[in-house]
Design a protein around this motif. Structure first.
Motif, PDB file in Angstrom:
ATOM      1  N   GLY A   1      38.100  34.338  51.934  1.00  0.00           N
ATOM      2  CA  GLY A   1      37.008  34.925  51.166  1.00  0.00           C
ATOM      3  C   GLY A   1      35.655  34.639  51.819  1.00  0.00           C
ATOM      4  N   SER A   2      34.581  35.138  51.200  1.00  0.00           N
ATOM      5  CA  SER A   2      33.232  35.001  51.788  1.00  0.00           C
ATOM      6  C   SER A   2      32.787  33.539  51.836  1.00  0.00           C
ATOM      7  CB  SER A   2      32.211  35.779  50.972  1.00  0.00           C
ATOM      8  OG  SER A   2      32.537  37.118  50.932  1.00  0.00           O
ATOM      9  N   VAL A   3      32.940  32.828  50.725  1.00  0.00           N
ATOM     10  CA  VAL A   3      32.470  31.430  50.696  1.00  0.00           C
ATOM     11  C   VAL A   3      33.283  30.593  51.690  1.00  0.00           C
ATOM     12  CG1 VAL A   3      32.259  29.349  49.280  1.00  0.00           C
ATOM     13  CG2 VAL A   3      31.633  31.563  48.318  1.00  0.00           C
TER      14      VAL A   3
ATOM     15  N   ASP B   1      45.626  31.878  51.146  1.00  0.00           N
ATOM     16  CA  ASP B   1      45.024  33.099  50.589  1.00  0.00           C
ATOM     17  C   ASP B   1      46.127  34.094  50.277  1.00  0.00           C
ATOM     18  OD1 ASP B   1      43.335  35.456  50.034  1.00  0.00           O
ATOM     19  OD2 ASP B   1      41.731  34.304  50.948  1.00  0.00           O
TER      20      ASP B   1
ATOM     21  N   VAL C   1      38.053  27.943  46.193  1.00  0.00           N
ATOM     22  CA  VAL C   1      36.989  28.956  46.336  1.00  0.00           C
ATOM     23  C   VAL C   1      37.616  30.345  46.246  1.00  0.00           C
ATOM     24  CG1 VAL C   1      35.192  27.652  47.555  1.00  0.00           C
ATOM     25  CG2 VAL C   1      37.084  28.592  48.866  1.00  0.00           C
ATOM     26  N   SER C   2      38.657  30.452  45.420  1.00  0.00           N
ATOM     27  CA  SER C   2      39.310  31.756  45.312  1.00  0.00           C
ATOM     28  C   SER C   2      38.665  32.559  44.169  1.00  0.00           C
ATOM     29  CB  SER C   2      40.824  31.603  45.111  1.00  0.00           C
ATOM     30  OG  SER C   2      41.111  31.291  43.783  1.00  0.00           O
TER      31      SER C   2
ATOM     32  N   THR D   1      37.474  34.354  40.881  1.00  0.00           N
ATOM     33  CA  THR D   1      37.399  33.883  39.489  1.00  0.00           C
ATOM     34  C   THR D   1      38.473  34.552  38.637  1.00  0.00           C
ATOM     35  OG1 THR D   1      35.017  33.590  39.691  1.00  0.00           O
ATOM     36  CG2 THR D   1      35.880  33.783  37.450  1.00  0.00           C
TER      37      THR D   1
ATOM     38  N   TYR E   1      47.459  25.484  41.662  1.00  0.00           N
ATOM     39  CA  TYR E   1      47.009  24.761  42.864  1.00  0.00           C
ATOM     40  C   TYR E   1      46.588  23.332  42.488  1.00  0.00           C
ATOM     41  CZ  TYR E   1      46.919  28.987  45.761  1.00  0.00           C
ATOM     42  OH  TYR E   1      47.271  30.095  46.478  1.00  0.00           O
TER      43      TYR E   1
ATOM     44  N   PHE F   1      35.216  24.907  42.810  1.00  0.00           N
ATOM     45  CA  PHE F   1      33.898  25.506  43.003  1.00  0.00           C
ATOM     46  C   PHE F   1      33.749  26.778  42.165  1.00  0.00           C
ATOM     47  CE2 PHE F   1      30.367  27.375  45.490  1.00  0.00           C
ATOM     48  CZ  PHE F   1      29.594  26.245  45.690  1.00  0.00           C
TER      49      PHE F   1
ATOM     50  N   ASP G   1      32.325  25.348  39.112  1.00  0.00           N
ATOM     51  CA  ASP G   1      31.468  26.495  39.389  1.00  0.00           C
ATOM     52  C   ASP G   1      30.172  26.099  40.100  1.00  0.00           C
ATOM     53  OD1 ASP G   1      30.813  29.124  39.494  1.00  0.00           O
ATOM     54  OD2 ASP G   1      30.361  29.391  37.376  1.00  0.00           O
ATOM     55  N   GLY G   2      30.175  26.275  41.389  1.00  0.00           N
ATOM     56  CA  GLY G   2      29.019  25.895  42.214  1.00  0.00           C
ATOM     57  C   GLY G   2      27.702  26.446  41.662  1.00  0.00           C
TER      58      GLY G   2
ATOM     59  N   THR H   1      24.289  27.673  42.538  1.00  0.00           N
ATOM     60  CA  THR H   1      23.605  28.092  43.765  1.00  0.00           C
ATOM     61  C   THR H   1      22.422  29.027  43.542  1.00  0.00           C
ATOM     62  OG1 THR H   1      25.178  29.919  43.950  1.00  0.00           O
ATOM     63  CG2 THR H   1      25.694  27.931  45.215  1.00  0.00           C
TER      64      THR H   1
ATOM     65  N   GLY I   1      33.107  40.552  47.283  1.00  0.00           N
ATOM     66  CA  GLY I   1      34.385  40.352  46.579  1.00  0.00           C
ATOM     67  C   GLY I   1      34.173  39.710  45.229  1.00  0.00           C
ATOM     68  N   ASP I   2      33.244  38.745  45.169  1.00  0.00           N
ATOM     69  CA  ASP I   2      32.971  38.045  43.907  1.00  0.00           C
ATOM     70  C   ASP I   2      32.418  39.028  42.881  1.00  0.00           C
ATOM     71  OD1 ASP I   2      32.867  35.808  42.276  1.00  0.00           O
ATOM     72  OD2 ASP I   2      30.849  35.244  42.921  1.00  0.00           O
TER      73      ASP I   2
ATOM     74  N   LYS J   1      32.586  33.443  33.864  1.00  0.00           N
ATOM     75  CA  LYS J   1      31.373  33.115  34.624  1.00  0.00           C
ATOM     76  C   LYS J   1      30.177  32.966  33.667  1.00  0.00           C
ATOM     77  CE  LYS J   1      29.832  32.867  38.946  1.00  0.00           C
ATOM     78  NZ  LYS J   1      30.479  32.040  39.969  1.00  0.00           N
TER      79      LYS J   1
ATOM     80  N   ASP K   1      24.543  34.522  48.589  1.00  0.00           N
ATOM     81  CA  ASP K   1      25.431  33.620  47.851  1.00  0.00           C
ATOM     82  C   ASP K   1      26.255  32.705  48.749  1.00  0.00           C
ATOM     83  OD1 ASP K   1      24.753  33.963  45.294  1.00  0.00           O
ATOM     84  OD2 ASP K   1      26.523  35.102  44.699  1.00  0.00           O
TER      85      ASP K   1
HETATM   86  N1  LIG Z   1      28.863  32.275  46.408  1.00  0.00           N
HETATM   87  C1  LIG Z   1      28.341  31.535  45.448  1.00  0.00           C
HETATM   88  O1  LIG Z   1      27.156  31.247  45.419  1.00  0.00           O
HETATM   89  C2  LIG Z   1      29.253  30.980  44.389  1.00  0.00           C
HETATM   90  C3  LIG Z   1      28.717  30.122  43.448  1.00  0.00           C
HETATM   91  C4  LIG Z   1      29.552  29.598  42.467  1.00  0.00           C
HETATM   92  C5  LIG Z   1      30.883  29.959  42.431  1.00  0.00           C
HETATM   93  N2  LIG Z   1      31.384  30.824  43.328  1.00  0.00           N
HETATM   94  C6  LIG Z   1      32.796  31.199  43.204  1.00  0.00           C
HETATM   95  O2  LIG Z   1      33.465  31.056  44.450  1.00  0.00           O
HETATM   96  C7  LIG Z   1      34.601  31.940  44.446  1.00  0.00           C
HETATM   97  C8  LIG Z   1      34.677  32.661  45.777  1.00  0.00           C
HETATM   98  O3  LIG Z   1      33.596  33.568  45.929  1.00  0.00           O
HETATM   99  P1  LIG Z   1      33.608  34.568  47.172  1.00  0.00           P
HETATM  100  O4  LIG Z   1      32.287  35.238  47.178  1.00  0.00           O
HETATM  101  O5  LIG Z   1      34.073  33.880  48.401  1.00  0.00           O
HETATM  102  O6  LIG Z   1      34.733  35.610  46.696  1.00  0.00           O
HETATM  103  P2  LIG Z   1      35.680  36.480  47.618  1.00  0.00           P
HETATM  104  O7  LIG Z   1      36.216  37.563  46.727  1.00  0.00           O
HETATM  105  O8  LIG Z   1      35.000  36.878  48.871  1.00  0.00           O
HETATM  106  O9  LIG Z   1      36.872  35.474  48.026  1.00  0.00           O
HETATM  107  C9  LIG Z   1      37.892  35.098  47.175  1.00  0.00           C
HETATM  108  C10 LIG Z   1      39.164  34.916  48.000  1.00  0.00           C
HETATM  109  O10 LIG Z   1      40.178  34.390  47.141  1.00  0.00           O
HETATM  110  C11 LIG Z   1      41.399  34.993  47.484  1.00  0.00           C
HETATM  111  N3  LIG Z   1      42.372  34.827  46.400  1.00  0.00           N
HETATM  112  C12 LIG Z   1      42.462  35.517  45.239  1.00  0.00           C
HETATM  113  N4  LIG Z   1      43.497  35.059  44.508  1.00  0.00           N
HETATM  114  C13 LIG Z   1      44.046  34.023  45.199  1.00  0.00           C
HETATM  115  C14 LIG Z   1      45.147  33.156  44.984  1.00  0.00           C
HETATM  116  N5  LIG Z   1      45.877  33.248  43.883  1.00  0.00           N
HETATM  117  N6  LIG Z   1      45.444  32.235  45.930  1.00  0.00           N
HETATM  118  C15 LIG Z   1      44.719  32.134  47.062  1.00  0.00           C
HETATM  119  N7  LIG Z   1      43.666  32.949  47.335  1.00  0.00           N
HETATM  120  C16 LIG Z   1      43.344  33.878  46.421  1.00  0.00           C
HETATM  121  C17 LIG Z   1      41.000  36.446  47.777  1.00  0.00           C
HETATM  122  O11 LIG Z   1      42.017  37.116  48.525  1.00  0.00           O
HETATM  123  C18 LIG Z   1      39.717  36.238  48.568  1.00  0.00           C
HETATM  124  O12 LIG Z   1      39.966  36.118  49.952  1.00  0.00           O
HETATM  125  C19 LIG Z   1      34.448  32.839  43.216  1.00  0.00           C
HETATM  126  O13 LIG Z   1      35.258  32.373  42.169  1.00  0.00           O
HETATM  127  C20 LIG Z   1      32.992  32.657  42.855  1.00  0.00           C
HETATM  128  O14 LIG Z   1      32.728  32.903  41.475  1.00  0.00           O
HETATM  129  C21 LIG Z   1      30.607  31.344  44.323  1.00  0.00           C
END
Ligand SMILES: NC(=O)c1ccc[n+]([C@@H]2O[C@H](COP(=O)([O-])OP(=O)(O)OC[C@H]3O[C@@H](n4cnc5c(N)ncnc54)[C@H](O)[C@@H]3O)[C@@H](O)[C@H]2O)c1
Length: 385
Positions: free
Chosen positions: A12-14, A59, A134-135, A137, A170, A184, A210-211, A213, A245-246, A259, A317
């Protein structure tokens, strides 16, 4: 102290930003801007160095990590020159990514997750592995009697139905195999009595949720200011627009509700009352990983005079989240090495919805975090940067 960081949602992105960032820091290609563990108050000998972090993860998708990093570079989340400079390092992490186990009962899947974790630790001779979720939500799960009792949970996991949401499966696999767990995300994760009892029984530390940010980070600075100046906040309304993706995932009402819930705690618990208004999240594909939050606060001062504050936050983000993921992994690893177990409430600084504490003011959270760092370092002075 070679330390594993196992990212759930590793493509994912994070996660991708955290991986590229850790590799770039190790190669000396970038500085630690945004990593609070490199501030003098937190730095010290107890923390694993960036060069000692070994990365892996699970993932559900198979998009190559390098492709994901290139896509993030193309939209300005990551510098393209860093991605181009790290092909072998990214290929090395790619070899440590595993598909999320999908076959059999949840007990079978938890065993497969735990096997991936122990194999990773043993293959690299790691002192420990911190699992960081960080998967995507998830919506809140439907209640199940197994959520309250470890023995009932163990039995239920062998049945045909899914009893736990993925984040909790997990967490179950991690803590029962002796690995610290950090969440996170706003998903359920370890927040079930049966899982917390298991984490305590296995004496592992854990942290979440929940980070923090963006908008909530600002709330945790501004709400204490209103409280300390004895001003009455009459309403606080916010709208968060994001893509990526988020953002796409949060368009789902269940995930959106999880959220919004975690974003709301800070006001009530800081002010002692809940002002009017709510927080909304909207998906705008065009924005990608760049979020806009707009908040309107109305408040009253002496003699009831009404006033207002508005702010607009434009944040990237993943660039805000990734350094905190690395900070959390380093601090949780150090806590585990020091023999700490249970909820690491001193890590509330990092979270919107911190476990087992109502301390939401960023300043108070910072003080508690610095105290923890001092204890972990055994009073030793931080080495020079
Ligand atoms: N970016 C921020 O500032 C921020 C802040 C707080 C919380 N978060 C949380 O971090 C998480 C990730 O955000 P993101 O932007 O990277 O989202 P994203 O959609 O880019 O990445 C999520 C990844 O999780 C994978 N995934 C989904 N279900 C899964 C499973 N069962 N097992 C393993 N992997 C799985 C997806 O395939 C994807 O690659 C979200 O829950 C988001 O709410 C992000």
């Amino acid at each position: 102290m070679r330390t594993g960081v196992w990212l759930v949602g590793a493509r994912g992105s994070v996660a991708t930003t955290s991986i590229v960032g850790a590799l770039a820091l190790r190669a000396g290609l970038t500085g630690p801007t945004g990593c609070v563990t490199e501030l003098p108050e937190l730095r010290g000998p107890a923390l694993p160095a960036f060069a000692d972090l070994v990365l892996g993860g699970h993932d559900v998708v198979a998009t190559p990590l390098a492709k994901r990093a290139e896509a993030l570079a193309a939209v300005g989340v990551l510098p393209g020159r860093l991605v181009a400079a790290l092909p072998e390092e990214l290929a090395g992490v790619e070899r440590e990514l595993r598909p999320a186990p999908g076959d059999g009962s949840q007990a079978d899947r938890a065993a497969a997750i735990a096997r991936d974790l122990t194999d990773f630790r043993d293959r690299h001779g790691l002192a420990r592995v911190v699992v960081v979720n960080v998967s995507a939500t998830e919506p809140a799960p439907r209640p199940h009697p197994g959520h309250a009792d470890p023995a009932a949970l163990r039995a239920a996991l062998t049945g045909p139905d899914d009893v736990l949401p993925p984040s909790s499966l997990y967490a179950y696999a991690a803590v029962t195999a002796g690995f610290p767990y950090v969440d996170f995300t706003p998903s359920t994760g370890l927040r079930l009595p049966a899982l917390r009892a298991l984490a305590d029984a296995h004496r592992v530390p854990y942290a979440g949720h929940d980070g923090k940010t963006g908008e909530t980070l600002l709330k945790s600075v501004l709400a204490p200011m209103f409280a300390m100046r004895h001003l009455t906040v009459r309403s606080w309304s916010g709208i968060n627009l994001l893509g990526g993706g988020d953002g796409a995932n949060l368009a789902d009402p269940g995930a959106n509700a999880a959220k919004v819930h975690s974003k709301q705690r800070v006001l009530g618990e800081t002010l002692g009352y809940l002002p009017q208004g709510d927080t909304r999240i909207g998906y705008v594909e065009e924005l990608g990983d760049f979020k806009t939050a707009w908040d309107l606060v109305t408040f009253a001062g002496f003699l009831g005079t009404g006033m207002r504050l508005e702010f607009t936050w434009h944040g990237c983000d993943s660039a805000l989240a990734a350094p905190l993921v690395l900070d959390l992994a380093r601090l949780t690893a150090a806590a585990h090495a020091a023999g700490l177990s249970g909820p690491l409430t001193e890590l509330a600084f990092f979270f919107k919805d911190p476990l087992d504490t109502t301390a939401h003011s960023l300043a108070d959270q910072w003080t508690r975090l610095c105290d923890l760092a001092r204890r972990l370092h055994g009073g030793a002075d931080a080495p020079p940067s």
